[in-house]
Write a protein that holds these residues in place. Structure first.
Motif, PDB file in Angstrom:
ATOM      1  N   GLU A  33      -3.785  -8.533   7.009  1.00 42.02           N
ATOM      2  CA  GLU A  33      -4.123  -7.899   6.080  1.00 42.02           C
ATOM      3  C   GLU A  33      -4.503  -8.612   4.671  1.00 42.02           C
ATOM      4  OE1 GLU A  33      -1.073  -4.832   5.039  1.00 42.02           O
ATOM      5  OE2 GLU A  33      -0.133  -5.256   6.910  1.00 42.02           O
ATOM      6  N   ILE A  34      -4.404  -9.964   4.751  1.00 41.51           N
ATOM      7  CA  ILE A  34      -4.788 -10.848   3.496  1.00 41.51           C
ATOM      8  C   ILE A  34      -6.330 -11.016   3.697  1.00 41.51           C
ATOM      9  CG2 ILE A  34      -4.460 -13.199   2.561  1.00 41.51           C
ATOM     10  CD1 ILE A  34      -1.898 -11.724   2.892  1.00 41.51           C
ATOM     11  N   GLN A  72      -0.011 -10.281  -0.897  1.00 42.21           N
ATOM     12  CA  GLN A  72      -1.183 -11.520  -1.247  1.00 42.21           C
ATOM     13  C   GLN A  72      -0.554 -12.515  -1.523  1.00 42.21           C
ATOM     14  OE1 GLN A  72      -4.344 -10.642  -1.076  1.00 42.21           O
ATOM     15  NE2 GLN A  72      -4.760  -8.582  -1.596  1.00 42.21           N
ATOM     16  N   LYS A  73       0.344 -12.686  -2.464  1.00 42.73           N
ATOM     17  CA  LYS A  73       1.062 -14.059  -2.622  1.00 42.73           C
ATOM     18  C   LYS A  73       1.627 -14.825  -1.576  1.00 42.73           C
ATOM     19  CE  LYS A  73       3.054 -14.747  -6.707  1.00 42.73           C
ATOM     20  NZ  LYS A  73       1.950 -15.515  -7.759  1.00 42.73           N
ATOM     21  N   LEU A 123     -10.060 -13.465  -7.585  1.00 40.12           N
ATOM     22  CA  LEU A 123      -8.833 -12.974  -6.947  1.00 40.12           C
ATOM     23  C   LEU A 123      -8.438 -11.760  -7.828  1.00 40.12           C
ATOM     24  CD1 LEU A 123      -7.210 -12.893  -4.551  1.00 40.12           C
ATOM     25  CD2 LEU A 123      -5.746 -14.840  -5.452  1.00 40.12           C
ATOM     26  N   THR A 175      -8.245 -14.331  -0.679  1.00 36.90           N
ATOM     27  CA  THR A 175      -6.929 -14.801  -0.923  1.00 36.90           C
ATOM     28  C   THR A 175      -6.849 -16.319   0.103  1.00 36.90           C
ATOM     29  OG1 THR A 175      -6.182 -12.634  -1.194  1.00 36.90           O
ATOM     30  CG2 THR A 175      -4.492 -14.119  -0.852  1.00 36.90           C
ATOM     31  N   TRP A 226     -10.690  -8.818  -7.929  1.00 40.99           N
ATOM     32  CA  TRP A 226     -10.489  -8.201  -6.618  1.00 40.99           C
ATOM     33  C   TRP A 226      -9.292  -7.156  -6.455  1.00 40.99           C
ATOM     34  CZ3 TRP A 226     -13.138  -8.336  -1.709  1.00 40.99           C
ATOM     35  CH2 TRP A 226     -12.500  -7.850  -0.517  1.00 40.99           C
ATOM     36  N   GLN A 227      -8.174  -7.693  -7.014  1.00 41.16           N
ATOM     37  CA  GLN A 227      -6.975  -6.959  -6.779  1.00 41.16           C
ATOM     38  C   GLN A 227      -7.232  -5.777  -8.105  1.00 41.16           C
ATOM     39  OE1 GLN A 227      -3.774  -9.582  -7.378  1.00 41.16           O
ATOM     40  NE2 GLN A 227      -3.170  -9.105  -5.303  1.00 41.16           N
ATOM     41  N   SER A 247      -5.742  -3.429  -2.120  1.00 42.40           N
ATOM     42  CA  SER A 247      -6.588  -4.640  -2.163  1.00 42.40           C
ATOM     43  C   SER A 247      -6.271  -5.355  -0.952  1.00 42.40           C
ATOM     44  CB  SER A 247      -5.830  -5.522  -3.387  1.00 42.40           C
ATOM     45  OG  SER A 247      -4.770  -5.973  -3.097  1.00 42.40           O
ATOM     46  N   LEU A 248      -5.635  -4.976  -0.159  1.00 45.17           N
ATOM     47  CA  LEU A 248      -5.410  -5.478   1.216  1.00 45.17           C
ATOM     48  C   LEU A 248      -6.527  -4.917   2.190  1.00 45.17           C
ATOM     49  CD1 LEU A 248      -1.770  -5.137   1.817  1.00 45.17           C
ATOM     50  CD2 LEU A 248      -2.959  -7.193   0.908  1.00 45.17           C
ATOM     51  N   GLU A 250       2.313  -4.756  -2.406  1.00 45.69           N
ATOM     52  CA  GLU A 250       0.760  -5.334  -2.048  1.00 45.69           C
ATOM     53  C   GLU A 250       0.591  -6.584  -2.600  1.00 45.69           C
ATOM     54  OE1 GLU A 250      -3.177  -3.464  -3.052  1.00 45.69           O
ATOM     55  OE2 GLU A 250      -2.188  -2.317  -1.762  1.00 45.69           O
ATOM     56  N   PHE A 251       1.114  -6.746  -4.098  1.00 45.40           N
ATOM     57  CA  PHE A 251       1.021  -8.019  -4.884  1.00 45.40           C
ATOM     58  C   PHE A 251       1.713  -9.112  -3.863  1.00 45.40           C
ATOM     59  CE2 PHE A 251       3.262 -10.410  -8.092  1.00 45.40           C
ATOM     60  CZ  PHE A 251       2.200 -11.130  -8.555  1.00 45.40           C
TER      61      PHE A 251
END
Lengths: 340, 66
Positions: A211-212, A144-145, A318, A216, A321-322, A332-333, A140-141
């Motif tokens: 999903e972002i 996000q990135k 951010l 983000t 949020w995560q 977090s998505l 997931e991380f």
């Protein structure tokens, strides 16, 4: 990349218009629904508006499948984007508030930026990944990135022709390294794709766009906002300096977190590379890029520090949020139910 | 690049930034693997990737009160 799914009335209309490819000059309805959205919501975390900004900026990067490249310089779309940008920039300036006094020598500017970079009080995503994250959370991380890292360095490159002297040399020196110093396959964006593939993720740019979440998107839209406006060239330098200054130590934690979960090179290469690379880049970015620019033109100071403070503000949000999502046992998505 | 273009910058509270045409050798005279042109060499002693800097000086207060 594929056209994203819409997230509300404005993006619905915008993505429909882009997909039609008729280069329509009548954007009255689009502007009307945007007026409503801009007055009703906080643009910083508005899914609909941040997706619109992302889509409008993406026309300048890789574009979208089946969307005409002609849209990039369409006057009506540019005017529409300017309305969203005005609100977004005002929101960022409001969050940053009044800037402290800015030093006038490169050494002192670097020291000020290092102090700012070290002042974050937000929760540490890297500490969590180091010690606790599951493989699913690491995936997931990475997702996000991915909306930035798969085109890592590209936004800041826009600033190169707008700079001169020591600052320009410094930016080119950093970017050359970001793009793999001329070795094919060594661009940081490519190393990130290798990391994603190692965790069975799709490393095509934009594969996970739906999903972002907005926050983000706001972090990458901020880079494009700074990058595509000459008047904000200082903010690009400040942004890059903070990115570099907050990278080495977290990258070492991410690499160790991946090893804790059983991954090794080449999956960990992206993060291992950033430990060494960004320990170099942070010095160049602080002293020669930001510091060099201010010594050459002190009037760039406020813009540089606006960019630096804005990235601290957004990164902090951010991170919260995560971590809030993970502490509450959820993703977090964007929730799968929201994605049609 | 000529030798004259090689420079070493002492970064306050941080590493040595080395630019230009140079070689880094270990104690046996063998080249230390190097993947970039400009490097940052550890000065605080805490780096986990010596001789290169890994940013550890920011955590250990290196030269903080100088």
């Amino acid at each position: 990349m594929k056209i994203p799914q819409h997230r509300g009335p404005v993006s619905s209309l915008l993505l429909q218009i882009l997909g039609q490819n008729d280069l329509s000059t009548d954007l009255t309805e689009l502007n009307e629904v945007a007026t409503q959205a801009l007055s009703d919501s906080d643009i910083l975390c508005d899914e609909d508006l941040q997706l619109c900004l992302f889509a409008l900026y993406e026309l300048h990067y890789g574009g979208f499948e089946r969307v005409s490249d002609q849209w990039e310089w369409h006057p009506g779309l540019l005017a529409f984007r300017a309305r969203l940008e005005t609100a977004f920039e005002a929101r960022l300036r409001d969050a940053v508030g009044e800037l402290p006094a800015i030093a006038d020598t490169a050494d002192q500017v670097a020291a000020q930026l290092f102090e700012l970079a070290g002042s974050s009080t937000g929760p540490s995503v890297s500490e969590f990944v180091l010690r606790h994250a599951t493989v699913e959370q690491v995936k997931e991380f990475l997702i996000q990135k991915s909306i930035y890292q798969l085109k890592e360095a590209d936004p800041h490159t826009w600033a190169i022709p707008r700079l001169t002297g020591r600052g320009k040399s410094a930016l080119v020196e950093i970017q050359y390294d970001e793009y793999g110093s001329g070795s094919a396959g060594k661009m940081h964006s490519e190393l990130f794709a290798t990391t994603m593939a190692g965790l069975d993720l799709d490393s095509q740019f934009g594969a996970y766009i739906d999903e972002i979440p907005a926050i983000t998107l706001a972090s990458v839209n901020m880079m494009s906002l700074f990058a595509l406006h000459r008047r904000l060239r200082g903010a690009v330098a400040g942004h890059l300096a903070i990115y570099e200054m907050t990278s080495s130590i977290p990258s070492a934690r991410y690499a160790r977190g991946l090893r804790r979960l059983g991954f090794q090179s080449p999956v960990t290469d992206y993060f291992d590379e950033h430990v060494e690379a960004d320990a170099v880049h942070e010095q160049i970015a602080g002293r020669d890029l930001a510091g060099g620019l201010i010594e050459e033109d002190p009037e760039l100071g406020p813009s540089i520090f606006f960019g630096a403070h804005a990235v601290c503000f957004i990164d902090d949000l951010l991170g919260r949020w995560q971590m809030e999502a993970w502490e509450q046992g959820r993703s977090s998505l964007r929730s799968k139910e929201l994605i049609r | 690049m000529s030798e004259n273009d090689t420079s070493i910058t002492v970064c306050p509270r941080g590493p040595l930034l080395v630019r230009g045409d140079f070689e880094i050798l270990d104690d046996k005279g063998q080249p230390v693997p190097r993947t970039r042109e400009t490097v940052a060499l550890c000065r605080c002693g805490a780096s986990a990737i010596k001789p290169y800097c890994d940013g550890s000086h920011k955590l250990n207060g290196f030269e903080k009160n100088r």
